[in-house]
Design a protein around this motif. Structure first.
Motif, PDB file in Angstrom:
ATOM      1  N   GLU A   6      12.675   5.499   6.502  1.00  0.00           N
ATOM      2  CA  GLU A   6      11.287   5.798   6.844  1.00  0.00           C
ATOM      3  C   GLU A   6      10.833   4.957   8.036  1.00  0.00           C
ATOM      4  OE1 GLU A   6      11.638   5.670   2.246  1.00  0.00           O
ATOM      5  OE2 GLU A   6      12.288   4.487   3.959  1.00  0.00           O
ATOM      6  N   SER A   7       9.901   5.499   8.792  1.00  0.00           N
ATOM      7  CA  SER A   7       9.284   4.766   9.895  1.00  0.00           C
ATOM      8  C   SER A   7       7.899   5.330  10.141  1.00  0.00           C
ATOM      9  CB  SER A   7      10.133   4.862  11.166  1.00  0.00           C
ATOM     10  OG  SER A   7      10.222   6.200  11.601  1.00  0.00           O
ATOM     11  N   GLY A   8       7.108   4.595  10.930  1.00  0.00           N
ATOM     12  CA  GLY A   8       5.791   5.070  11.312  1.00  0.00           C
ATOM     13  C   GLY A   8       4.634   4.422  10.579  1.00  0.00           C
ATOM     14  N   GLY A   9       4.933   3.578   9.607  1.00  0.00           N
ATOM     15  CA  GLY A   9       3.866   2.903   8.895  1.00  0.00           C
ATOM     16  C   GLY A   9       3.158   1.885   9.773  1.00  0.00           C
ATOM     17  N   GLY A  10       2.030   1.387   9.275  1.00  0.00           N
ATOM     18  CA  GLY A  10       1.293   0.395  10.022  1.00  0.00           C
ATOM     19  C   GLY A  10      -0.094   0.194   9.467  1.00  0.00           C
ATOM     20  N   LEU A  11      -0.911  -0.490  10.253  1.00  0.00           N
ATOM     21  CA  LEU A  11      -2.298  -0.795   9.881  1.00  0.00           C
ATOM     22  C   LEU A  11      -3.235   0.094  10.688  1.00  0.00           C
ATOM     23  CD1 LEU A  11      -4.496  -2.568   8.550  1.00  0.00           C
ATOM     24  CD2 LEU A  11      -4.205  -4.151  10.479  1.00  0.00           C
ATOM     25  N   VAL A  12      -4.101   0.828   9.991  1.00  0.00           N
ATOM     26  CA  VAL A  12      -5.070   1.702  10.652  1.00  0.00           C
ATOM     27  C   VAL A  12      -6.425   1.543   9.989  1.00  0.00           C
ATOM     28  CG1 VAL A  12      -3.363   3.420  11.381  1.00  0.00           C
ATOM     29  CG2 VAL A  12      -4.515   3.673   9.178  1.00  0.00           C
ATOM     30  N   GLN A  13      -7.450   2.038  10.678  1.00  0.00           N
ATOM     31  CA  GLN A  13      -8.800   2.044  10.126  1.00  0.00           C
ATOM     32  C   GLN A  13      -8.997   3.310   9.299  1.00  0.00           C
ATOM     33  OE1 GLN A  13     -11.352  -0.233  10.666  1.00  0.00           O
ATOM     34  NE2 GLN A  13     -10.013  -1.591  11.842  1.00  0.00           N
ATOM     35  N   ALA A  14      -9.896   3.216   8.335  1.00  0.00           N
ATOM     36  CA  ALA A  14     -10.241   4.398   7.547  1.00  0.00           C
ATOM     37  C   ALA A  14     -10.715   5.515   8.483  1.00  0.00           C
ATOM     38  CB  ALA A  14     -11.311   4.060   6.532  1.00  0.00           C
ATOM     39  N   GLY A  15     -10.277   6.721   8.200  1.00  0.00           N
ATOM     40  CA  GLY A  15     -10.629   7.875   9.016  1.00  0.00           C
ATOM     41  C   GLY A  15      -9.603   8.207  10.091  1.00  0.00           C
ATOM     42  N   GLU A  16      -8.714   7.277  10.365  1.00  0.00           N
ATOM     43  CA  GLU A  16      -7.690   7.506  11.390  1.00  0.00           C
ATOM     44  C   GLU A  16      -6.485   8.228  10.802  1.00  0.00           C
ATOM     45  OE1 GLU A  16      -8.693   3.858  14.472  1.00  0.00           O
ATOM     46  OE2 GLU A  16      -6.986   3.657  13.117  1.00  0.00           O
ATOM     47  N   SER A  17      -5.496   8.457  11.686  1.00  0.00           N
ATOM     48  CA  SER A  17      -4.311   9.213  11.288  1.00  0.00           C
ATOM     49  C   SER A  17      -3.039   8.404  11.534  1.00  0.00           C
ATOM     50  CB  SER A  17      -4.225  10.518  12.084  1.00  0.00           C
ATOM     51  OG  SER A  17      -5.337  11.339  11.839  1.00  0.00           O
ATOM     52  N   LEU A  18      -2.008   8.753  10.810  1.00  0.00           N
ATOM     53  CA  LEU A  18      -0.669   8.218  11.009  1.00  0.00           C
ATOM     54  C   LEU A  18       0.326   9.330  10.736  1.00  0.00           C
ATOM     55  CD1 LEU A  18      -0.278   4.724   9.241  1.00  0.00           C
ATOM     56  CD2 LEU A  18       0.010   5.211  11.679  1.00  0.00           C
ATOM     57  N   ASN A  84      -3.915  12.460   7.779  1.00  0.00           N
ATOM     58  CA  ASN A  84      -5.201  12.465   8.479  1.00  0.00           C
ATOM     59  C   ASN A  84      -6.308  11.969   7.551  1.00  0.00           C
ATOM     60  OD1 ASN A  84      -3.932  13.647  10.737  1.00  0.00           O
ATOM     61  ND2 ASN A  84      -4.267  15.703   9.903  1.00  0.00           N
ATOM     62  N   SER A  85      -7.420  11.571   8.149  1.00  0.00           N
ATOM     63  CA  SER A  85      -8.590  11.120   7.387  1.00  0.00           C
ATOM     64  C   SER A  85      -8.189  10.090   6.335  1.00  0.00           C
ATOM     65  CB  SER A  85      -9.278  12.319   6.716  1.00  0.00           C
ATOM     66  OG  SER A  85      -9.675  13.273   7.674  1.00  0.00           O
ATOM     67  N   LEU A  86      -7.454   9.094   6.769  1.00  0.00           N
ATOM     68  CA  LEU A  86      -6.933   8.108   5.822  1.00  0.00           C
ATOM     69  C   LEU A  86      -8.050   7.315   5.165  1.00  0.00           C
ATOM     70  CD1 LEU A  86      -3.827   7.030   7.844  1.00  0.00           C
ATOM     71  CD2 LEU A  86      -3.782   7.847   5.490  1.00  0.00           C
ATOM     72  N   LYS A  87      -7.805   6.969   3.904  1.00  0.00           N
ATOM     73  CA  LYS A  87      -8.755   6.211   3.104  1.00  0.00           C
ATOM     74  C   LYS A  87      -8.106   4.909   2.665  1.00  0.00           C
ATOM     75  CE  LYS A  87     -10.492  10.552   1.138  1.00  0.00           C
ATOM     76  NZ  LYS A  87     -10.732  11.299  -0.129  1.00  0.00           N
ATOM     77  N   ARG A  88      -8.916   3.953   2.250  1.00  0.00           N
ATOM     78  CA  ARG A  88      -8.374   2.677   1.775  1.00  0.00           C
ATOM     79  C   ARG A  88      -7.407   2.898   0.625  1.00  0.00           C
ATOM     80  NH1 ARG A  88     -12.193  -2.308   0.780  1.00  0.00           N
ATOM     81  NH2 ARG A  88     -10.117  -3.148   0.399  1.00  0.00           N
ATOM     82  N   GLU A  89      -7.713   3.861  -0.225  1.00  0.00           N
ATOM     83  CA  GLU A  89      -6.848   4.101  -1.391  1.00  0.00           C
ATOM     84  C   GLU A  89      -5.506   4.727  -1.032  1.00  0.00           C
ATOM     85  OE1 GLU A  89     -10.036   5.026  -0.978  1.00  0.00           O
ATOM     86  OE2 GLU A  89     -10.428   7.007  -1.871  1.00  0.00           O
ATOM     87  N   ASP A  90      -5.302   5.067   0.248  1.00  0.00           N
ATOM     88  CA  ASP A  90      -3.988   5.533   0.690  1.00  0.00           C
ATOM     89  C   ASP A  90      -3.053   4.364   0.988  1.00  0.00           C
ATOM     90  OD1 ASP A  90      -5.696   8.097   2.518  1.00  0.00           O
ATOM     91  OD2 ASP A  90      -4.593   8.342   0.630  1.00  0.00           O
ATOM     92  N   THR A  91      -3.572   3.153   0.964  1.00  0.00           N
ATOM     93  CA  THR A  91      -2.747   1.980   1.204  1.00  0.00           C
ATOM     94  C   THR A  91      -1.644   1.875   0.153  1.00  0.00           C
ATOM     95  OG1 THR A  91      -4.541   0.750   2.252  1.00  0.00           O
ATOM     96  CG2 THR A  91      -2.748  -0.540   1.292  1.00  0.00           C
ATOM     97  N   ALA A  92      -0.405   1.794   0.622  1.00  0.00           N
ATOM     98  CA  ALA A  92       0.748   1.767  -0.287  1.00  0.00           C
ATOM     99  C   ALA A  92       2.024   1.646   0.540  1.00  0.00           C
ATOM    100  CB  ALA A  92       0.802   3.041  -1.126  1.00  0.00           C
ATOM    101  N   VAL A  93       3.120   1.429  -0.156  1.00  0.00           N
ATOM    102  CA  VAL A  93       4.437   1.606   0.447  1.00  0.00           C
ATOM    103  C   VAL A  93       4.839   3.059   0.231  1.00  0.00           C
ATOM    104  CG1 VAL A  93       6.855   0.925   0.432  1.00  0.00           C
ATOM    105  CG2 VAL A  93       5.062  -0.796   0.041  1.00  0.00           C
ATOM    106  N   TYR A  94       5.209   3.717   1.302  1.00  0.00           N
ATOM    107  CA  TYR A  94       5.576   5.125   1.248  1.00  0.00           C
ATOM    108  C   TYR A  94       7.103   5.266   1.314  1.00  0.00           C
ATOM    109  CZ  TYR A  94       0.751   6.618   1.699  1.00  0.00           C
ATOM    110  OH  TYR A  94      -0.583   6.854   1.460  1.00  0.00           O
ATOM    111  N   TYR A  95       7.624   6.066   0.396  1.00  0.00           N
ATOM    112  CA  TYR A  95       9.060   6.308   0.304  1.00  0.00           C
ATOM    113  C   TYR A  95       9.357   7.787   0.489  1.00  0.00           C
ATOM    114  CZ  TYR A  95       9.030   1.789  -2.131  1.00  0.00           C
ATOM    115  OH  TYR A  95       8.853   0.475  -2.473  1.00  0.00           O
ATOM    116  N   CYS A  96      10.423   8.092   1.211  1.00  0.00           N
ATOM    117  CA  CYS A  96      10.902   9.464   1.198  1.00  0.00           C
ATOM    118  C   CYS A  96      12.141   9.536   0.302  1.00  0.00           C
ATOM    119  CB  CYS A  96      11.192  10.004   2.590  1.00  0.00           C
ATOM    120  SG  CYS A  96      12.541   9.215   3.494  1.00  0.00           S
ATOM    121  N   ALA A  97      12.379  10.720  -0.219  1.00  0.00           N
ATOM    122  CA  ALA A  97      13.442  10.899  -1.199  1.00  0.00           C
ATOM    123  C   ALA A  97      14.033  12.293  -1.085  1.00  0.00           C
ATOM    124  CB  ALA A  97      12.889  10.671  -2.602  1.00  0.00           C
TER     125      ALA A  97
END
Length: 127
Positions: A6-18, A84-97
């Protein structure tokens, strides 16, 4: 055998996209449905999204429906999760499988169906 990174993670503000990417090595990538899950400390790994091996069937967890999309490019052995429209509750480690269950349209939200896992990428959303 499929190895996932996985790649592309990071720190963003609420409402932004990744956009997260899941790059695969191995000859069987196109034979796998690819799912995304996420996990925060002390909680179980949660289903986020899945795309079938053909790319024609997708599904999303209720908390991300309407905000996240998933796609795959089998020529590049890569799956993308557009958030899109990221929220604080989307904060996590993301895994693909990867799920090798037979069927070009097969998808599953069950963790037990997935045989291959990446190491994860951190997504942090601040308000």
């Amino acid at each position: 055998q499929v190895q996932l990174v996985e790649s592309g993670g990071g720190l963003v503000q609420a409402g932004e996209s990744l956009r997260l990417s899941c790059a695969a090595s191995g000859p069987t990538f196109s034979s796998c449905a690819i799912g995304w899950f996420r996990q925060t400390p002390g909680k179980e790994r949660e289903f986020v999204a899945v795309v079938s091996r053909s790319g024609g069937t997708t599904d999303f967890g209720d908390s991300v429906k309407g905000r996240f999309t998933i796609s795959r490019d089998n020529a590049k052995n890569t799956v993308y999760l557009q958030m899109n429209s990221l929220k604080r509750e989307d904060t996590a480690v993301y895994y693909c499988a990867g799920d090798r269950t037979y069927g070009s349209s097969h998808i599953s939200s069950r963790r037990s169906m997935y045989s291959y896992w990446g190491q994860g990428t951190q997504v942090t959303v601040s308000s």
